[in-house]
Design a protein around this motif. Structure first.
Motif, PDB file in Angstrom:
ATOM      1  N   ASN A   1       2.482  -1.266  -7.347  1.00 33.20           N
ATOM      2  CA  ASN A   1       2.901   0.132  -7.452  1.00 33.20           C
ATOM      3  C   ASN A   1       1.810   1.081  -6.995  1.00 33.20           C
ATOM      4  OD1 ASN A   1       5.548  -0.178  -8.422  1.00 33.20           O
ATOM      5  ND2 ASN A   1       4.826  -0.466 -10.512  1.00 33.20           N
ATOM      6  N   LEU A   2       0.579   0.814  -7.407  1.00 39.57           N
ATOM      7  CA  LEU A   2      -0.528   1.676  -6.996  1.00 39.57           C
ATOM      8  C   LEU A   2      -0.730   1.635  -5.483  1.00 39.57           C
ATOM      9  CD1 LEU A   2      -3.199   0.962  -9.772  1.00 39.57           C
ATOM     10  CD2 LEU A   2      -1.775   2.998  -9.513  1.00 39.57           C
ATOM     11  N   CYS A   3      -0.607   0.446  -4.903  1.00 39.00           N
ATOM     12  CA  CYS A   3      -0.780   0.310  -3.454  1.00 39.00           C
ATOM     13  C   CYS A   3       0.321   1.039  -2.695  1.00 39.00           C
ATOM     14  CB  CYS A   3      -0.812  -1.170  -3.068  1.00 39.00           C
ATOM     15  SG  CYS A   3      -2.261  -2.072  -3.651  1.00 39.00           S
TER      16      CYS A   3
ATOM     17  N   ALA B   1      -0.061   4.943  -2.969  1.00 39.18           N
ATOM     18  CA  ALA B   1      -1.124   5.511  -2.137  1.00 39.18           C
ATOM     19  C   ALA B   1      -0.876   5.304  -0.655  1.00 39.18           C
ATOM     20  CB  ALA B   1      -2.460   4.895  -2.519  1.00 39.18           C
ATOM     21  N   GLY B   2      -0.012   4.343  -0.306  1.00 34.25           N
ATOM     22  CA  GLY B   2       0.205   4.034   1.103  1.00 34.25           C
ATOM     23  C   GLY B   2      -0.849   3.103   1.669  1.00 34.25           C
ATOM     24  N   ILE B   3      -1.397   2.218   0.835  1.00 30.79           N
ATOM     25  CA  ILE B   3      -2.404   1.263   1.306  1.00 30.79           C
ATOM     26  C   ILE B   3      -1.749   0.271   2.259  1.00 30.79           C
ATOM     27  CG2 ILE B   3      -4.034  -0.527   0.560  1.00 30.79           C
ATOM     28  CD1 ILE B   3      -4.278   0.912  -2.088  1.00 30.79           C
ATOM     29  N   ASP B   4      -2.458  -0.108   3.303  1.00 28.96           N
ATOM     30  CA  ASP B   4      -1.901  -1.018   4.301  1.00 28.96           C
ATOM     31  C   ASP B   4      -1.656  -2.396   3.697  1.00 28.96           C
ATOM     32  OD1 ASP B   4      -4.390  -2.863   5.016  1.00 28.96           O
ATOM     33  OD2 ASP B   4      -5.106  -0.803   4.886  1.00 28.96           O
ATOM     34  N   GLY B   5      -0.831  -3.164   4.403  1.00 28.14           N
ATOM     35  CA  GLY B   5      -0.412  -4.468   3.897  1.00 28.14           C
ATOM     36  C   GLY B   5      -1.559  -5.445   3.718  1.00 28.14           C
ATOM     37  N   ALA B   6      -2.569  -5.393   4.579  1.00 30.92           N
ATOM     38  CA  ALA B   6      -3.681  -6.328   4.489  1.00 30.92           C
ATOM     39  C   ALA B   6      -4.445  -6.153   3.179  1.00 30.92           C
ATOM     40  CB  ALA B   6      -4.616  -6.141   5.681  1.00 30.92           C
ATOM     41  N   HIS B   7      -4.790  -4.911   2.862  1.00 29.12           N
ATOM     42  CA  HIS B   7      -5.536  -4.666   1.628  1.00 29.12           C
ATOM     43  C   HIS B   7      -4.657  -4.853   0.398  1.00 29.12           C
ATOM     44  CE1 HIS B   7      -9.254  -3.412   3.500  1.00 29.12           C
ATOM     45  NE2 HIS B   7      -8.597  -2.584   4.303  1.00 29.12           N
TER      46      HIS B   7
ATOM     47  N   HIS C   1     -10.277  -3.078  -3.175  1.00 29.57           N
ATOM     48  CA  HIS C   1      -9.131  -2.932  -2.279  1.00 29.57           C
ATOM     49  C   HIS C   1      -8.183  -1.823  -2.721  1.00 29.57           C
ATOM     50  CE1 HIS C   1      -9.968  -6.367   0.293  1.00 29.57           C
ATOM     51  NE2 HIS C   1     -10.231  -7.099  -0.782  1.00 29.57           N
ATOM     52  N   VAL C   2      -8.017  -1.640  -4.018  1.00 32.17           N
ATOM     53  CA  VAL C   2      -7.085  -0.621  -4.499  1.00 32.17           C
ATOM     54  C   VAL C   2      -7.778   0.731  -4.645  1.00 32.17           C
ATOM     55  CG1 VAL C   2      -5.551   0.061  -6.388  1.00 32.17           C
ATOM     56  CG2 VAL C   2      -5.656  -2.326  -5.673  1.00 32.17           C
ATOM     57  N   GLY C   3      -8.891   0.749  -5.355  1.00 34.94           N
ATOM     58  CA  GLY C   3      -9.547   2.021  -5.624  1.00 34.94           C
ATOM     59  C   GLY C   3     -10.115   2.684  -4.387  1.00 34.94           C
ATOM     60  N   LEU C   4     -10.900   1.954  -3.622  1.00 34.14           N
ATOM     61  CA  LEU C   4     -11.556   2.543  -2.457  1.00 34.14           C
ATOM     62  C   LEU C   4     -10.560   2.884  -1.355  1.00 34.14           C
ATOM     63  CD1 LEU C   4     -14.164   3.341  -0.988  1.00 34.14           C
ATOM     64  CD2 LEU C   4     -14.348   0.984  -0.191  1.00 34.14           C
ATOM     65  N   HIS C   5      -9.764   1.905  -0.945  1.00 34.44           N
ATOM     66  CA  HIS C   5      -8.836   2.141   0.163  1.00 34.44           C
ATOM     67  C   HIS C   5      -7.671   3.036  -0.261  1.00 34.44           C
ATOM     68  CE1 HIS C   5     -10.871  -0.711   2.822  1.00 34.44           C
ATOM     69  NE2 HIS C   5     -11.004  -1.496   1.776  1.00 34.44           N
ATOM     70  N   GLY C   6      -7.287   2.981  -1.527  1.00 37.08           N
ATOM     71  CA  GLY C   6      -6.238   3.868  -1.992  1.00 37.08           C
ATOM     72  C   GLY C   6      -6.663   5.318  -1.983  1.00 37.08           C
ATOM     73  N   THR C   7      -7.916   5.575  -2.336  1.00 31.21           N
ATOM     74  CA  THR C   7      -8.426   6.951  -2.311  1.00 31.21           C
ATOM     75  C   THR C   7      -8.398   7.520  -0.906  1.00 31.21           C
ATOM     76  OG1 THR C   7      -9.867   6.447  -4.200  1.00 31.21           O
ATOM     77  CG2 THR C   7     -10.404   8.391  -2.898  1.00 31.21           C
TER      78      THR C   7
ATOM     79  N   LYS D   1      -3.687  13.862  -6.671  1.00 32.53           N
ATOM     80  CA  LYS D   1      -4.014  14.033  -8.084  1.00 32.53           C
ATOM     81  C   LYS D   1      -3.263  13.030  -8.957  1.00 32.53           C
ATOM     82  CE  LYS D   1      -4.189  17.537 -11.724  1.00 32.53           C
ATOM     83  NZ  LYS D   1      -3.907  18.959 -12.082  1.00 32.53           N
ATOM     84  N   LEU D   2      -1.972  12.844  -8.664  1.00 33.87           N
ATOM     85  CA  LEU D   2      -1.178  11.879  -9.436  1.00 33.87           C
ATOM     86  C   LEU D   2      -1.725  10.470  -9.267  1.00 33.87           C
ATOM     87  CD1 LEU D   2       1.267  10.923 -11.075  1.00 33.87           C
ATOM     88  CD2 LEU D   2       2.577  10.888  -8.926  1.00 33.87           C
ATOM     89  N   TRP D   3      -1.992  10.086  -8.026  1.00 36.67           N
ATOM     90  CA  TRP D   3      -2.466   8.724  -7.784  1.00 36.67           C
ATOM     91  C   TRP D   3      -3.832   8.500  -8.429  1.00 36.67           C
ATOM     92  CZ3 TRP D   3      -6.566   6.150  -5.684  1.00 36.67           C
ATOM     93  CH2 TRP D   3      -6.371   4.775  -5.470  1.00 36.67           C
TER      94      TRP D   3
END
Length: 301
Positions: A140-142, A145-151, A196-202, A214-216
């Protein structure tokens, strides 16, 4: 003058008092069982009911939502459903095993030390719950945020490695490098999840506007902090055995409430008011991924 009879009596008394006494006997310590009590069993049943109600609530919240926008409703409902099934298995007594190790019993007066077994109840269904339900939370977090599939894939793999390493450590031998080695691997898995989630999601969420960022950020900080509490509580209770099984059950019950019902409700309520959080999957649900760009053998231009 001492008579011969008195001398004989003195020698006899001396010989009787100098006889060695019996050697002290050692009563072996019986096997020690660390099992869940009435408080633990009640907590498991309460969590089963709570997760079942949460599953029903999340299902009702998706009732009037178009199928193409039910992604978060589906994932949060599955989170609660998996947790409800795991708690039912634990409460019914079908999802636990004993992890035993030898405990030294020291003795005095030159008597060799003895050993007795200490067996603790380990609920292996809890690890299945964490693997699937908490994995959906990270998904859900990925997606949010729109994180790519690889991460996204690497974050889920790191989470899987962390949970499995925890399971191996729970059944490992006491006070061995193997047991705490698995614990270290589990902690490293969590650090890779944060990477992978925190850094790339930001970075990825910044393109979706201030409200979405802000929500994410709020959901990510909350979730990753709760997930960090799992290995800490697990190391103190399950591995170090510094608490009884009832306390362990209550601690993980609180963490599971925070990661399933509260996170899911927070996500679904906030998701409705922010249009940027929607992911249109109408085409994917009905037709699969886009066929554009595929190479078809046998077709002529």
């Amino acid at each position: 003058m001492i008579s011969p009879e008195q001398v004989a009596e003195m020698l006899y008394s001396a010989s009787t008092t100098s006889k060695p006494g019996p050697f002290p006997t050692v009563v072996p310590t019986p096997t020690e069982y660390q099992l869940a009590g009435e408080t633990g069993h009640r907590t498991l049943w309460v969590l089963f009911v709570a997760m079942t109600i949460t599953t029903a609530v999340f299902t009702l919240l998706s009732w009037n939502v178009p199928v193409s926008r039910r992604l978060y409703h589906v994932t949060t409902t599955l989170m609660a459903l998996v947790s409800a099934l795991a708690y039912f298995a634990m409460a019914a007594g079908h999802a636990s095993s004993l992890s035993c190790h030898a405990v030294r019993d020291p003795h005095r007066h030159g008597i060799p030390d003895t050993f007795h077994d200490a067996c603790r109840q380990v609920y292996w269904a809890r690890y299945i719950d964490w693997l699937l339900a908490n994995g959906l939370l990270l998904l859900n977090l990925c997606l949010l945020a729109g994180i790519d599939g690889a991460h996204t894939l690497m974050a889920l793999v790191a989470h899987t490695v962390g949970v499995l390493a925890g399971l191996f450590a729970a059944f490992g031998k006491e006070h061995t490098a193997q047991k705490w080695g698995w614990f270290t691997i589990s902690c490293l898995g969590y650090l890779f999840v944060v990477w992978h989630v925190g850094l790339h999601g930001t970075r990825a969420v910044q393109t979706k506007g201030a409200r979405m960022s802000k929500l994410w950020a709020s959901l990510a900080i909350y979730s990753l902090a709760i997930l960090a509490a799992y290995p800490i509580a697990w190391g103190i209770t399950t591995l170090a055995r510094k608490s009884d099984v009832n306390t362990e059950i209550i601690v993980f019950a609180v963490l599971d409430i925070l990661t399933k019902p509260i996170f899911g409700l927070w996500l679904l309520i906030s998701h409705r008011s922010i249009a940027e959080s929607n992911i249109d999957l109408a085409g994917y649900w009905s037709q699969g991924l886009s066929s554009e760009g595929r190479i078809r053998i046998g077709e002529e231009e």
